[in-house]
Design a protein around this motif. Sequence first.
Motif, mmCIF file in Angstrom:
data_model
loop_
_atom_site.group_PDB
_atom_site.id
_atom_site.type_symbol
_atom_site.label_atom_id
_atom_site.label_comp_id
_atom_site.label_asym_id
_atom_site.label_seq_id
_atom_site.Cartn_x
_atom_site.Cartn_y
_atom_site.Cartn_z
ATOM 1 N N LYS A 59 30.250 28.444 31.658
ATOM 2 C CA LYS A 59 30.568 29.238 30.430
ATOM 3 C C LYS A 59 31.795 29.872 30.572
ATOM 4 O O LYS A 59 32.564 30.092 29.497
ATOM 5 N N ASP A 60 32.317 30.281 31.609
ATOM 6 C CA ASP A 60 33.735 31.078 31.828
ATOM 7 C C ASP A 60 34.789 30.067 31.583
ATOM 8 O O ASP A 60 35.780 30.331 30.776
ATOM 9 N N GLU A 64 37.440 30.791 28.638
ATOM 10 C CA GLU A 64 39.056 30.719 28.880
ATOM 11 C C GLU A 64 39.830 29.841 28.164
ATOM 12 O O GLU A 64 40.723 30.139 27.745
#
Length: 276
Positions: A59-60, A64
């Motif tokens: 998810k990160d 990003e």
Amino acid sequence: MGNDGGSIAKRDDLVRTKPSTETADQDEVRHSLWTQCRLSKAPLARPVMADRLGQLYNKDGVIEYLLRRARHEATDAENKVAGHLRGLKDVREVALTPNPVRRDADDKLYYPYACPLTQRALNGKFRAVCLWPCGCVLSESGLRETAARTDEPTAACPVCSASFRAAALREAPVSAESDVVYLNPPAREQDALREQLAARRTKRKKTDAGADAKRVRARLPTLNDAAPGAYAASEVRRAQANAALNAPPAPESEAVASLYRKTPSKRDVWLGRQAS
């Protein structure tokens, strides 16, 4: 071994050769698809997300990438993989089941996730799916054994009992709007899904533009003779117009009257006359 008059032995039949480099590279690519984020190349870690193409992300990593693309800093390789993503609404958090088989120290191609029904590792050697309504990940064979036996349009997820459209298992080709998303499908199938997503996005833009035009037209004032009170309103306007035409002239102010008043000349004063 041959030499019987019907066949000739070759070197490959007599000498064992090492596995080709091409096969080893394919195994590594397949391993990376099921164990790494497609954007950051970091090991998959919860929360793990999937898109409509069946690609897996952290998810990160998605967040990003979206931030970099908004700043026009995303690379061409990233845009090629995830250029169809417009926000977190285009991905779905998935529930991955840990592999019950423990990892050996020397096993470099270990697959950490498995099907919760068959306990087979998710290694790309058989098809795995994600149920979009609930996010459960399981093997296609296990899902068909439990949910595809009925002809009902919907079925229950065998893991969490969430409802999904089971007709997707009987549809061909695979649709980008299906409740059953195949994970890491073949390149040809994934390209077809990309085209579907692009066509759907173009259609949505045209629909939104038409809806905006309708909202603008709806805000414009229109005359509706059939509306309640329309006749009374027209009579009031007609009476106001007639009253404005027949109204007596307003009295002139002193400043305006002085412009039209005749000023007596010196001759009129000498003769004893005053201008009226």
